[in-house]
Design an enzyme around this catalytic site. Sequence first.
Site, PDB file in Angstrom:
ATOM      1  N   CYS A 225       0.899  -1.253   0.070  1.00  0.00           N
ATOM      2  CA  CYS A 225      -0.020  -0.185   0.060  1.00  0.00           C
ATOM      3  C   CYS A 225       0.855   1.254   0.085  1.00  0.00           C
ATOM      4  O   CYS A 225       0.311   2.512  -0.185  1.00  0.00           O
ATOM      5  CB  CYS A 225      -0.892   0.133   1.187  1.00  0.00           C
TER       6      CYS A 225
ATOM      7  N   HIS B  24      -9.723   1.797  -1.038  1.00  0.00           N
ATOM      8  CA  HIS B  24      -8.299   1.693  -0.911  1.00  0.00           C
ATOM      9  C   HIS B  24      -7.917   0.829  -1.930  1.00  0.00           C
ATOM     10  O   HIS B  24      -7.435  -0.372  -1.754  1.00  0.00           O
ATOM     11  CB  HIS B  24      -8.034   1.310   0.372  1.00  0.00           C
TER      12      HIS B  24
ATOM     13  N   CYS C  59       0.467   2.900   5.909  1.00  0.00           N
ATOM     14  CA  CYS C  59       1.076   1.772   6.358  1.00  0.00           C
ATOM     15  C   CYS C  59       0.986   0.847   5.225  1.00  0.00           C
ATOM     16  O   CYS C  59       0.263   0.940   4.190  1.00  0.00           O
ATOM     17  CB  CYS C  59      -0.003   1.153   7.656  1.00  0.00           C
TER      18      CYS C  59
END
Lengths: 471, 279, 426
Positions: C93, C383, C413
């Site tokens: 990510c 996301h 994160c």
Amino acid sequence: MDRYTQLVNTPIGKTVAKQVGLPKPVPLKRHTPGAPVVDGRVLLGGAPGGRLAQSLAQVLADAGAEVSTPLRPDLRAAAAEAGLDAAPWTPQASVDHRYAALVFDATGITESAQLDELHAFFHPTIRKVARCGRAIVLGTPPESARKPAEAVAQRALEGFTRAIGKEIGRGATVQLVYVEPGAEDQLAGTVRFFLSPRSAFVSAQVVRIGKEGGKVPSDFDWERPLAGKVALVTGASRGIGAAIASTLARDGAHVVGLDVPALEEDLKAVAAGIGGSALALDITDADAPRAIASYLRREHRGVDVVVHNAGITRDRTLGRMDADRWNAVIAVNLSSIERITDALIEGGRKAVLNEGGRIVCVSSISGIAGNAGQTNYATSKAGVIGIVNAYAPELARRGATINAVAPGFIETQMTAKVPLAIREAGRRMSSLWQGGLPVDVAEAIAWFASPATGGVNGNVVRVCGQSLLGA
Amino acid sequence: MSTLTTYARAALPLVPGASLLPFVAGRGKQMPALERRVDGVSVDPAHLADYARVCGFTLRDTLPATYLHMPAFPLHMQLMTDGKFPFPAVGLVHLRNRITVHRPARVSEVFDVVVRTTPIEPHPKGRTFAIVSEARVDGELVWEERSTMLRRGGGSGEAASGSAPLTDGQTRGAPVTWTLPGDLGRRYGSVSGDRNPIHMHALTARAFGFKQAIAHGMWTKARALAALEPLPDAYTVDVEFKKPIFLPGRVTFAADDGRFVVRSAKNPDITHLEGTVTP
Amino acid sequence: MTPAAPRRAVVLGGNRIPFARSDSAYKKASNQDMLTAALDGLVERFGLAGERLGDVVAGAVLKHSRDFNLTRECVLGSRLAPETPAYDIQQACGTGLEAAILVANKIALGQIEAGVAGGVDTTSDAPLALNEDLRSILLDANREKSVQGRLRQLLRVRPQQLAPAIPRNEEPRTGLSMGEHQARTAAEWGITREAQDELAMRSHQNLAAAYERGFQDDLVTPYLGLERDQNLRPDSSIEKLAKLKPVFGGADGTMTAGNSTPLSDGAAVALLASEEWAKQRGLTPLATFVDAETAAVDYVNGREGLLMAPAYAVPRLLERNGLTLQDFDLYEIHEAFASQVLSTLAAWEDPVFCTQRLGRSEPLGAIDRSKLNVNGSSLAAGHPFAATGGRIVAALAKALHERGGGRGLISICAAGGQGVVAILEA
């Protein structure tokens, strides 16, 4: 390990014991030299407003413990200050590990309504205590409380810890430590002892730490706390006495073993095995106290630790007991202790007992609870508790201490002679469902003997696995 | 109307005497002014994705130029099966296809599509006519297509205006090779709705005189256009279908300066398609 | 020859497509489709058609093996000059932000003048792998010289081997899903369900407001019928969120589908350049890409939570820049899970974490929550793993510019126990 404990810890035994609902004693973990104080994670909590968090955090940090604390600013700050990389803990955290110890600072509890802090901390965690784990509650001595409400709430802690001791199971123990205000820096020796496997057979005890003890030096050698010290152990030739001698020697002391001339061979063997000295004499002889004192002054320039372990039994019910039996027991178990103690502490600063000395007496659960057939013995051992109470203030003035251990059922040659049914009853009638070992008594004595426990004075601690007798 | 019945009707004029029936096309010699329309055409992004995948387009928010041919295509079939339509639909050859994008058409827009026929013109190999399709958004013409069809036979010999070769067949760009799988006709057919038997399978193609199934011309055009991405906002892409591509097969594609050509990989002398893209 | 002294790299803006929920609006769109769409929107917005940029750096977390050169393929399919180089990166990510760091660094060093950073992910058009046994057999068959040999190998195939291996959202070294890892961290830090739902609700409200006031107009280009993020629930409320069942951490868990980001599809890119390049083209710098830091933690041995790396990266970044945690006007903390944001904030306030783990003398302290994710974040937007960095860089740069200046902190994160953080300043 006794046969029953062995049996129920075999696979078949486990199943059978479970099926028929037999108690299942857990083999107790005991100390091995070099092992960490506590093996596993310690959860350090406390009621808000407590005064021990910082000190406890430091003790845990110095002991190299892995620690968790609730996410409360005072506790987190205390942990941080002590250099503890403490994991956060919250009641809703689903931990997949068990705690080696739960340590709770209850000094913040000043009224009974705040006792709910005990529930809030122990309710979610008590079933997460590891095998042979520990629970330690620290409070303020009720007699030191500033208000009645605080005294009441603090006194209530005793019932709580004694009840937990009976619930906790799996070889775990629980203690209550009352810390006098001003004694916050005296915790290390006692907390370490109760955290460690050294206290394997000590449970549901109440210990008071006073402020007279003096700070433990930061470079204190916890592996050899008695290095350079001289220790006198009476009745050292066998059983519990031999275990005490070797335990004190392990902790660094030069041990002077004492026993009656008839057992001199055994005594010398014990002394040789631990690099100590042997002193064969009868402590009931009229000049025994003087002989001991002069020997210690001559050979060792005094003594630091005195363990009054020598004791005899002459059992009969009182109606059948002759005067000799009565007198012999009182003479050995009680009067000689008084006389020897007097001889060692006389002379003020020039006394044979060195400054900071430690006197440890061996009482008995019979002295607390009484025991049929042991009127003489129980009398003498209750008298020993009297000695502790009576001498404590005087010794405190010298920077010394006097305490007693009161063993419960300990597996020795002496108890091996007890008829089986009575022996089994003695073993099982405790929260740990088993008898203790001589080393368990010795470890408790070593704790009292340590220079780190100067604040521990006038205490009587039972080494009985929370025996149901006299509880 | 299902594709099968459409093709059944399209083939009916081939049956002797059938063209006398009033609802069967193929009787006239003149092209009547025929028109069909469908309003409110919206785009299913999933269908667009399937189309993009089979043709090699990047799935964008704007429609590939060839995409609106699909809602127009059933209207083409309706025209060619109209009773007034002068030729049998089966057997007509798609000769040339020119599409003009006036501005990018977006996935989320709603289109009104209209198709109409143009008059018959002479051709060396027969006669031609065109079907003009237009797509409008709120009346704004955004897209148009001109499909030129050939009816073989009775050629006049003179070339119809505007049928000069699009390119000289020469490109400088290095050719790339495309491998066309055997099921390409069925895959494009299921996405486009054009399940003409000549594209579906060798067996059905043989019934119409082809030795193997052949690739849809509009697939070949679309695939070439995809290879030319990125494309400007407005442009015209014009192709001539030269020789059918047999499936499975391998062809080469080469492009240069707005011109492009698809040839046989085995025999570069065989040109399948030629085209231009002009802004 | 001495290299040129570092210069400022500025963020000029960005573009993304609305994020879609998994298996929904973009169910048939590939990574290449979506990243190309995001790039094309950027090209259009900034008039970059035919421009040769210094680099386009992007990536995807879930990637088909055929997409080995995904970003370059997208550049070729876009209207950028085909002479624009591109490369793929992958840091879970953190991909999008790490890409921005790489582009900004090259600009700062004078190696390039302008570049695009971003990422894309699809959880709908996900790559399925062959069953590992089947793959092995097929490779063996391929190595055989004769038809007989191949047949012999192929006869080893068993029906159960025909089931494909579906990519799993789990850490290879622990076998735990990211959500399960975070559930542990959330419990450890005592993050309550209420606090998580509250954060989730604010994310939705803030993103909805951002769309309403036109903030997203020059950040988002519609795609395949979507004009706004599909996951956005402007009418989100504590009551509705409170009804959801926990999905991680067992029956007593606090993490629900409402306070965890859904699997999503989408792409986002940001345009970075030198000040000179921007000036030449009359483009307004929105913010300077000041500095960045990446950290990783040992989550495998349970010493730290999987998603706690940003809690380490930020203090290092602050230290290097002589800043405190409170020296920011805006905070963009990627909401992988509401509890991740809250755990990170709790850690920064914790004396133990800050002294023992970070080696600081005191906690970083609390932040002003009204400055956190003011235009919504991943809980509302969704996301698509690698796309998040590009979304945040562009949105924060614009927000800083919009308020007439200020400093912003980005914290993201990533799987594998990693964290990527950066400072923007306008």
